[in-house]
Design an enzyme around this catalytic site. Structure first.
Site, PDB file in Angstrom:
ATOM      1  N   ASP A  11       0.855  -1.196   0.000  1.00  0.00           N
ATOM      2  CA  ASP A  11       0.000   0.000   0.000  1.00  0.00           C
ATOM      3  C   ASP A  11       0.887   1.240   0.000  1.00  0.00           C
ATOM      4  O   ASP A  11       1.063   1.917   1.012  1.00  0.00           O
ATOM      5  CB  ASP A  11      -0.944  -0.007   1.189  1.00  0.00           C
ATOM      6  CG  ASP A  11      -2.111   0.963   0.966  1.00  0.00           C
ATOM      7  OD1 ASP A  11      -2.128   1.629  -0.089  1.00  0.00           O
ATOM      8  OD2 ASP A  11      -2.990   1.041   1.830  1.00  0.00           O
ATOM      9  N   HIS A  57       3.614   5.275  13.166  1.00  0.00           N
ATOM     10  CA  HIS A  57       2.533   5.596  12.221  1.00  0.00           C
ATOM     11  C   HIS A  57       1.156   5.251  12.754  1.00  0.00           C
ATOM     12  O   HIS A  57       0.158   5.511  12.085  1.00  0.00           O
ATOM     13  CB  HIS A  57       2.774   4.890  10.893  1.00  0.00           C
ATOM     14  CG  HIS A  57       2.239   3.488  10.813  1.00  0.00           C
ATOM     15  ND1 HIS A  57       2.524   2.512  11.739  1.00  0.00           N
ATOM     16  CD2 HIS A  57       1.422   2.905   9.894  1.00  0.00           C
ATOM     17  CE1 HIS A  57       1.920   1.394  11.386  1.00  0.00           C
ATOM     18  NE2 HIS A  57       1.255   1.593  10.281  1.00  0.00           N
TER      19      HIS A  57
END
Lengths: 484, 138
Positions: free
Chosen positions: A103, A407
């Site tokens: 991704d 993240h």
């Protein structure tokens, strides 16, 4: 190359605040040490899966410098761990598609209104419902902005400026507030396969499945008032967070180039301990080709979030009948899965971030002018139904972590385990009882992303703050969730 | 008579490992396709109808061929909105697979599969049976 995987109880030596190191061991193929940002509790959780072995494998990449780094939300992935950072020295250090992931430029965009929660709560059900209709969720669904092949190539090559200039999607002043201006200069649409373009042609403006979401949130804690003011954040303020990436187009770019590099790495004398770490010198024809395609896929992802943000603002204005303050202004858009060329001292490096956020400090010339002196905004989405955080980068992170930080919360449990532990319909009711409106395709998918499947985001963010690789500014509490 | 092909799943943190057992390599590849269909849709489908095609996949060794075969099905499923459930392997060598595939149109794929990966990939033969492991990014 053979490398012995470190045992579960491998010695991790404390080398700094919330920083542990596995020394480079002779005869193992390690070229540099591995370092992990964590506290004891998170380290205990990280040891439960194979992420440390995967991080040690990353230390074997040709051209890697200083150390392979694990962020506190690190968990087992494939090839690289998720939450892994590795910098290779140019021109001949390697680039590895597995170090970015499928991704490409999965990332986060934060928008703020000038409304308070009491202005929005009476319309929340309608807001969330309309957002779920305007932004297709799930996987492989047709999007709202079908692209001709020429338009696709311009999205890939020109990124967000093209959407603003020629489609009126977003404001010109937004562009400076997107990482790299919403367009990576190395993008080369000609290196993106026809297959990848076909996967992406009806997916611009769609969320995708898994952990992707749009949340309506409220600022519920401020840790640094001065920084919050600079970011235009205030207590009780309604915000919108968009979390998605490059969809099938990015997945196919990674698929294409892992195969290519697996086929050609031997001609460069490279062996890797895990085939998913397949890599080639950055300066090789294959390396340059992948970098061009990866940058193009990243531009697609920036554009995807740009379209979704535009739709979200349309919904806000429509549902709230143009109420003053309902406009959604961009704070920042940041990538989580990329490789970027960055200078550290006299070294030009290819910094792979897989499940990690770039976090430039206040003195960086590469962040928006409006944020110089403050630091680059860092957006950390929590798991569904838990808090998200706004932080800013530090100059110290340049030395400690190649200007990288965490993240998200990071998975602590597989999707299947989460489904066995959580009933989706019960979770839906629990979230509703806490004032959180949910739109999700199914109870099963809701259960897969239950908060207990993730690490404690508060603890993860505390670690990066204490380690000095980002600084806490504000916490955001969800009140509405559209799950992909 | 050799036992039929079968598959099972092992969960990882963010990924899913398929384990396949089969009496021959062609049966192993066909079973891998069925496992992928189960991951993507989860519930039984009607008999495949309305969509058939021939697939040619090339790779540098049998393990890579297994990954690329699954990635071919991921790609075709996503762009055609078809779930492939019936596989006839008409040619298989160490570096090439040719198959006739049949499937059913679906409005959407229920469970996402981004790609098959090379991480932890293996094909082994023992006592005339073949087993394989391949991890999907889901």
């Amino acid at each position: 190359m053979s490398i012995s995987a470190p045992p579960a109880d491998v010695e991790l030596r404390s080398v700094g605040s919330c920083l542990y190191e596995i020394e480079r061991r002779a005869g193992t193929g390690m070229r540099v040490p591995a370092r992990i940002f964590a506290d004891e509790e998170l380290l205990h959780q990280i040891r439960r899966d194979r992420s440390i072995s995967q991080l040690v494998n990353v230390t074997t990449l040709p051209g890697i410098v200083d150390a392979a780094l694990g962020m506190p939300d690190m968990h087992e992935g494939y090839g690289f761990p998720v939450g892994g950072v590795a910098a290779t020295r140019l021109p001949d250090g390697v680039i590895s598609p597995g170090g970015i992931g499928f991704d490409i430029n999965c990332g986060v965009r934060l928008l703020v209104s000038d409304l308070r929660d009491e202005d929005v709560v009476p319309s929340l059900e309608a807001l969330v419902h309309e957002m779920s209709r305007s932004v297709p969720a799930g996987y492989g669904r047709h999007g709202r902005l079908a692209l001709t092949r020429d338009e696709m190539d311009r999205v890939l090559g020109e990124g967000c400026p093209y959407l603003v200039r020629e489609h009126g999607l977003g404001r010109p002043e937004d562009l400076a507030l997107v990482e790299s201006g919403g367009v990576l200069a190395g993008a080369d649409p000609g290196q993106v396969s026809e297959r990848a373009k076909r996967r992406g042609e009806d997916q611009l403006g769609t969320l995708g499945g898994g952990n992707h979401f749009i949340e309506v949130q409220v600022v519920d804690a401020i840790f640094d008032e001065s920084a919050a003011r600079a970011l235009r954040l205030f207590p009780g303020q309604v915000t919108v967070l968009v979390h998605t990436g490059s969809r099938g187009l990015g997945h196919q770019v990674c698929t294409d180039y892992v195969k290519l590099m697996d086929e050609v790495l031997h001609k460069y004398g490279i062996t890797v301990p895990d085939r998913q770490l397949a890599c080639v010198p950055f300066s090789s024809p294959e390396g340059r080709s992948y970098f061009g395609a990866m940058c193009a896929a990243a531009n697609f992802a920036f554009c995807n979030r740009q379209v979704i943000a535009h739709r979200a603002e349309e919904v806000f204005l429509r549902v709230l009948h143009g109420k003053p303050g309902a406009e959604l202004r961009l704070v920042y858009d940041v990538a989580h899965n990329t490789a970027k060329i960055e200078r550290y001292g006299d070294r030009m490096l290819c910094v792979h971030r897989k499940g990690a956020t770039r976090a430039f400090g206040p003195s960086s010339a590469e962040i928006p002018a409006v944020y110089r002196g403050l630091g680059q905004p860092v957006l950390i989405p929590g798991s569904m139904g838990t808090a998200s955080y706004v932080l800013v980068g530090t100059d110290e992170a340049g030395t400690l972590s190649f200007s990288s930080t965490c993240h998200g919360a990071g998975r602590a449990m597989s999707r299947g385990a989460a489904k066995r532990r959580v009933q989706g319909d019960v979770l839906r009711k629990e979230l509703l009882a806490r004032g959180i409106v949910i739109r999700c395709p199914s109870n099963q998918e809701l259960a897969e992303e239950a908060p207990l499947a993730y690490k404690d985001v508060d603890r993860v963010v505390d670690v990066v703050h204490r380690a000095g690789i980002a600084r806490k500014v504000a916490r955001l509490r969800p009140i509405g969730v559209v799950k992909g | 008579m050799a036992a039929a092909a079968s598959h099972s799943f092992e969960e990882h943190r963010g990924e899913l490992e398929i384990r396949i057992d089969a009496p021959s390599l062609p049966a192993l590849f066909a079973e891998a396709g069925r496992a992928l269909a189960e991951v993507m849709h989860a519930t039984p489908l009607e008999a495949p109808a309305g969509w058939s095609d021939e697939v040619v996949v090339n790779a540098r060794d049998p393990e890579a061929l297994l990954v690329e075969w699954l990635n071919e099905l991921v790609f075709r499923s996503e762009v055609s909105k078809v779930l492939f459930t019936d596989f006839e392997i008409t040619h298989l060598s160490d570096r090439q697979l040719v198959a006739a595939i049949r499937g059913t149109s679906v409005e959407q794929l229920r469970n996402p599969v981004k790609a098959a990966t090379y991480h932890g990939l293996s094909i082994t033969e023992r006592a005339g049976r073949f087993t394989a492991k391949v991890i999907l990014d889901v």
